[in-house]
Design an enzyme around this catalytic site. Sequence first.
Site, PDB file in Angstrom:
ATOM      1  N   GLY A 129       0.747  -1.059  -0.327  1.00  0.00           N
ATOM      2  CA  GLY A 129      -0.132  -0.003  -0.123  1.00  0.00           C
ATOM      3  C   GLY A 129       0.726   1.230   0.077  1.00  0.00           C
ATOM      4  O   GLY A 129       2.038   1.142   0.669  1.00  0.00           O
ATOM      5  N   ALA A 178      -8.089  19.601  -3.160  1.00  0.00           N
ATOM      6  CA  ALA A 178      -7.968  20.782  -3.974  1.00  0.00           C
ATOM      7  C   ALA A 178      -6.520  20.681  -4.502  1.00  0.00           C
ATOM      8  O   ALA A 178      -6.399  21.356  -5.717  1.00  0.00           O
ATOM      9  CB  ALA A 178      -8.217  21.912  -3.301  1.00  0.00           C
ATOM     10  N   ASN A 213      -9.925  10.840   6.428  1.00  0.00           N
ATOM     11  CA  ASN A 213      -8.646  11.583   7.135  1.00  0.00           C
ATOM     12  C   ASN A 213      -8.287  12.686   6.094  1.00  0.00           C
ATOM     13  O   ASN A 213      -8.353  12.680   4.973  1.00  0.00           O
ATOM     14  CB  ASN A 213      -7.383  10.636   7.177  1.00  0.00           C
ATOM     15  CG  ASN A 213      -6.497  11.144   8.177  1.00  0.00           C
ATOM     16  OD1 ASN A 213      -6.879  11.979   8.921  1.00  0.00           O
ATOM     17  ND2 ASN A 213      -5.420  10.477   8.157  1.00  0.00           N
ATOM     18  N   TYR A 268      -6.272   7.943  -0.462  1.00  0.00           N
ATOM     19  CA  TYR A 268      -6.012   6.710   0.290  1.00  0.00           C
ATOM     20  C   TYR A 268      -7.296   6.434   1.056  1.00  0.00           C
ATOM     21  O   TYR A 268      -7.635   4.919   1.127  1.00  0.00           O
ATOM     22  CB  TYR A 268      -5.146   7.222   1.837  1.00  0.00           C
ATOM     23  CG  TYR A 268      -4.541   6.079   2.199  1.00  0.00           C
ATOM     24  CD1 TYR A 268      -3.695   5.088   1.861  1.00  0.00           C
ATOM     25  CD2 TYR A 268      -4.807   6.058   3.668  1.00  0.00           C
ATOM     26  CE1 TYR A 268      -3.164   4.304   2.962  1.00  0.00           C
ATOM     27  CE2 TYR A 268      -4.473   4.874   4.656  1.00  0.00           C
ATOM     28  CZ  TYR A 268      -3.571   4.277   4.108  1.00  0.00           C
ATOM     29  OH  TYR A 268      -2.965   3.247   5.065  1.00  0.00           O
TER      30      TYR A 268
HETATM   31  P1  NAD Z   1       5.554   0.825   4.043  1.00  0.00           P
HETATM   32  O1  NAD Z   1       5.489   1.754   3.177  1.00  0.00           O
HETATM   33  O2  NAD Z   1       6.531   0.587   5.268  1.00  0.00           O
HETATM   34  O3  NAD Z   1       5.481  -0.883   3.358  1.00  0.00           O
HETATM   35  C1  NAD Z   1       4.475  -1.065   2.083  1.00  0.00           C
HETATM   36  C2  NAD Z   1       5.337  -1.843   1.124  1.00  0.00           C
HETATM   37  O4  NAD Z   1       4.411  -1.956   0.205  1.00  0.00           O
HETATM   38  C3  NAD Z   1       6.707  -1.455   0.794  1.00  0.00           C
HETATM   39  O5  NAD Z   1       7.800  -2.393   0.962  1.00  0.00           O
HETATM   40  C4  NAD Z   1       6.625  -0.963  -0.552  1.00  0.00           C
HETATM   41  O6  NAD Z   1       7.671  -1.175  -1.529  1.00  0.00           O
HETATM   42  C5  NAD Z   1       5.404  -1.970  -1.224  1.00  0.00           C
HETATM   43  N1  NAD Z   1       4.810  -1.747  -2.463  1.00  0.00           N
HETATM   44  C6  NAD Z   1       4.558  -0.220  -2.690  1.00  0.00           C
HETATM   45  N2  NAD Z   1       4.022  -0.409  -3.895  1.00  0.00           N
HETATM   46  C7  NAD Z   1       4.075  -1.476  -4.486  1.00  0.00           C
HETATM   47  C8  NAD Z   1       3.772  -2.101  -5.836  1.00  0.00           C
HETATM   48  N3  NAD Z   1       3.338  -1.386  -6.650  1.00  0.00           N
HETATM   49  N4  NAD Z   1       3.913  -3.606  -5.762  1.00  0.00           N
HETATM   50  C9  NAD Z   1       4.681  -4.299  -5.044  1.00  0.00           C
HETATM   51  N5  NAD Z   1       4.765  -3.641  -3.786  1.00  0.00           N
HETATM   52  C10 NAD Z   1       4.686  -2.415  -3.447  1.00  0.00           C
HETATM   53  O7  NAD Z   1       3.771   0.502   4.632  1.00  0.00           O
HETATM   54  P2  NAD Z   1       3.553  -0.109   6.153  1.00  0.00           P
HETATM   55  O8  NAD Z   1       3.256   0.911   6.989  1.00  0.00           O
HETATM   56  O9  NAD Z   1       4.174  -1.201   6.500  1.00  0.00           O
HETATM   57  O10 NAD Z   1       2.009  -0.235   5.585  1.00  0.00           O
HETATM   58  C11 NAD Z   1       1.513  -1.695   4.949  1.00  0.00           C
HETATM   59  C12 NAD Z   1       0.104  -1.641   4.614  1.00  0.00           C
HETATM   60  O11 NAD Z   1      -0.657  -1.401   6.008  1.00  0.00           O
HETATM   61  C13 NAD Z   1      -0.276  -0.598   3.755  1.00  0.00           C
HETATM   62  O12 NAD Z   1      -1.306  -1.378   2.878  1.00  0.00           O
HETATM   63  C14 NAD Z   1      -0.732   0.520   4.458  1.00  0.00           C
HETATM   64  O13 NAD Z   1      -1.687   1.246   3.699  1.00  0.00           O
HETATM   65  C15 NAD Z   1      -1.453  -0.074   5.601  1.00  0.00           C
HETATM   66  N6  NAD Z   1      -1.722   0.753   6.696  1.00  0.00           N
HETATM   67  C16 NAD Z   1      -0.595   1.017   7.519  1.00  0.00           C
HETATM   68  C17 NAD Z   1      -0.745   1.594   8.757  1.00  0.00           C
HETATM   69  C18 NAD Z   1       0.294   2.081   9.840  1.00  0.00           C
HETATM   70  O14 NAD Z   1       0.044   2.556  10.612  1.00  0.00           O
HETATM   71  N7  NAD Z   1       1.762   1.933   9.289  1.00  0.00           N
HETATM   72  C19 NAD Z   1      -2.163   1.935   9.178  1.00  0.00           C
HETATM   73  C20 NAD Z   1      -3.182   1.513   8.415  1.00  0.00           C
HETATM   74  C21 NAD Z   1      -3.045   0.653   7.480  1.00  0.00           C
END
Ligand code: NAD
Length: 447
Positions: A290, A298, A347, A353
């Site tokens: 993600g 905007a 948010n 997102y």
């Molecule tokens: P992060 O950015 O540390 O890790 C995300 C990973 O996804 C990265 O390794 C990135 O390289 C990979 N990625 C991105 N685009 C890609 C693509 N096109 N193809 C393959 N891989 C791809 O993020 P995180 O904090 O570990 O979050 C992981 C998930 O949890 C995400 O979906 C995020 O939206 C969700 N999330 C996180 C939080 C938080 O507090 N950290 C809260 C709610 C939801």
Amino acid sequence: MTDRYQQFSTSGVGRLLVKRLGLPNPEPLRRYKSGEPALTGPALVGGTGRLVDAIGAVLKSAGIEVLTTPAGGDTQKYGGLVFDATGITDPTQLRALYDFFHPVMRSIAPSGRVVVLGTPPESATAPGEIIAQRSLEGFTRSVGKELKRGATAQLVYVQPGAEDKVESTLRFLLSAKSAYVDGQVIRIGTHGGAVTEPENWNAPLAGKVALVTGASRGIGAAIAEVLARDGAHVIALDIPAQGADLAKVANKVGGSTFQLDVTAADAPAKLIEYLKTRHDGVDIVVHNAGITRDKTLANMKEGAWDSVLAVNLTSQLKVNDALLAEGVLREGGRIIGVSSIAGIAGNLGQTNYGTSKAAVIGMVNAYADEYAAKGITINAVAPGFIETQMTAAVPLFIREAGRRMNSMAQGGLPVDVAETIAWYASPASGAVNGNVVRVCGQSLLGA
Ligand code: NAD
């Protein structure tokens, strides 16, 4: 990624100031360690309903001591309070909740667990039962907000006929694995996949192949570790630019790597080919990859909208379609989405997102019944504030608000999200389908 305030509040002088000034008090949460008991003390079980026998059997099998009457005295600390509320069929009987919980609310151990079990209101027919069962949500969520010292409260609605399908869920909730899950409503139904008791509850995923996208760091790396700990062979997937970190994660868990940009036009076909030829299929797919591209609507460029929707949503829908069409997801398969509380509450600066993460919930709603007919379940987690690189980049004031504005007064850890995903992934969780469980410490956002 360190919570300095928590370090301060648990120091000698910090403890004193926190108490005197009524500041947030983030209790260090008990987390799963192999070989440690599920709970720190006995579970007091109450209520009269159709689940009493099932609860007793599960607790026994999980090695939890069961008490059916309060132990008496002020010294007893309960590791858990479990109440079968399925026998409450009319609002006049709700007093049973007060009678059971009131005398023991001060006797719950740190990181203790409260679980209330009910009948899904949509499965009840009499108005009195619908009203009484619906009221359990308000009760349980309020208890969650009152509990202190890392204790949690959840409501589990068990559909009539699913009484023998509750074990994996009770084992998860009545353990340190659910450390940052609080105030949640979980549904266990008759419409899901097969429920298969694992030979070894410490390795329920033995023999399974699990694909985790975005696995090179953060939450994805933790998911890879926990699924591998539970016995799965993990395929860690990430973009080629993350190749070095990806290899480290895969090496650590004895898994495989697959470098792929999930948004590439040929990504579903490449993935299917790889899974077919190298692993003869897949059992568990976790759509964790993600991205965020924050700007107010905007000020948002179209590329920021498109890229977030592509990674967080459309690529996942295409992969699911291909997995099902090609028969690559095996019988008893699991699809697990990663939403966010931003997809529930919205948010500022995250219209792209928030849209994508709400759509992940829509994906679960849309496919739960269709997949169930094939013996496959689809569920999602919705993390709140989790300590990762993503949240370390959030400006200080907003970061502190995110950390403290929840019942635990602290952020969660990637492992907390991973444990919840492992519970969905278990072969014993076939009756857990169509759920979205927040891993947010009962965040005030979107509550
Ligand atoms: P992060 O950015 O540390 O890790 C995300 C990973 O996804 C990265 O390794 C990135 O390289 C990979 N990625 C991105 N685009 C890609 C693509 N096109 N193809 C393959 N891989 C791809 O993020 P995180 O904090 O570990 O979050 C992981 C998930 O949890 C995400 O979906 C995020 O939206 C969700 N999330 C996180 C939080 C938080 O507090 N950290 C809260 C709610 C939801």
